[in-house]
Design a protein around this motif. Sequence first.
Motif, PDB file in Angstrom:
ATOM      1  N   GLN A  25       0.833  -1.195   0.000  1.00 11.49           N
ATOM      2  CA  GLN A  25       0.000   0.000   0.000  1.00 11.49           C
ATOM      3  C   GLN A  25       0.873   1.252   0.000  1.00 11.49           C
ATOM      4  O   GLN A  25       1.970   1.267   0.556  1.00 11.49           O
ATOM      5  CB  GLN A  25      -0.913   0.013   1.232  1.00 11.49           C
ATOM      6  N   MET A  32      -4.123  -3.211   8.087  1.00  8.95           N
ATOM      7  CA  MET A  32      -4.184  -4.011   6.880  1.00  8.95           C
ATOM      8  C   MET A  32      -4.793  -5.354   7.205  1.00  8.95           C
ATOM      9  O   MET A  32      -4.637  -5.884   8.309  1.00  8.95           O
ATOM     10  CB  MET A  32      -2.786  -4.196   6.267  1.00  8.95           C
ATOM     11  N   ILE A  93      -7.232  -2.283   3.333  1.00  7.80           N
ATOM     12  CA  ILE A  93      -6.657  -1.331   4.278  1.00  7.80           C
ATOM     13  C   ILE A  93      -7.754  -0.428   4.796  1.00  7.80           C
ATOM     14  O   ILE A  93      -8.789  -0.229   4.151  1.00  7.80           O
ATOM     15  CB  ILE A  93      -5.562  -0.458   3.636  1.00  7.80           C
TER      16      ILE A  93
END
Lengths: 114, 111
Positions: A25, A32, A93
């Motif tokens: 990410q 996450m 996320i």
Amino acid sequence: DAGITQSPRHKVTETGTPVTLRCHQTENHRYMYWYRQDPGHGLRLIHYSYGVKDTDKGEVSDGYSVSRSKTEDFLLTLESATSSQTSVYFCAITGRLGSGGELFFGEGSRLTVL
Amino acid sequence: RKEVEQDPGPFNVPEGATVAFNCTYSNSASQSFFWYRQDCRKEPKLLMSVYSSGNEDGRFTAQLNRASQYISLLIRDSKLSDSATYLCVVNIGGYGQNFVFGPGTRLSVLP
């Protein structure tokens, strides 16, 4: 769109082999998640992370391990893949929790274990 | 009883129709509510968050009834591109295992 990438996107492997899926990410989000999605079961949580080196189990964690050595990367490992782990795996996320904390998903990794 | 339940579907509607999806949740401590859409073989994508006062985004309207523990999604003037599975997602607060997903309701908009 949230900056989440998963790799590999597709993988075919044999029973008993180790497999590692990567989630990356670019959003600097703290939290996450790894989910699997199977017909008839919907999305089920495997493991999640609430910070670097901070992880915990979800409802279907058996046979899986995770690691998070950097904020941006969350790895899911199948130590010895089984056919029951054939699935689509989604990383997600979220940065804001409680009220308003939306989940954003990666594009998924489709794993087939023969 | 499942934590989050949705209309079983599938819904097959003609273009231009109005369609409503319902979702109920069992945990009264639930704090956040969302509708996601998922196209075949794709990831779920956030459609809209659901606020206590209700909210609207173009053809889409979401309502929350905390007393009845019920969430709805209304789609007006359905388009072919609205065909997807719609997921109701509830967050009971915090992180980790506290996102609860409904099984989804499939919508097919027919020409």
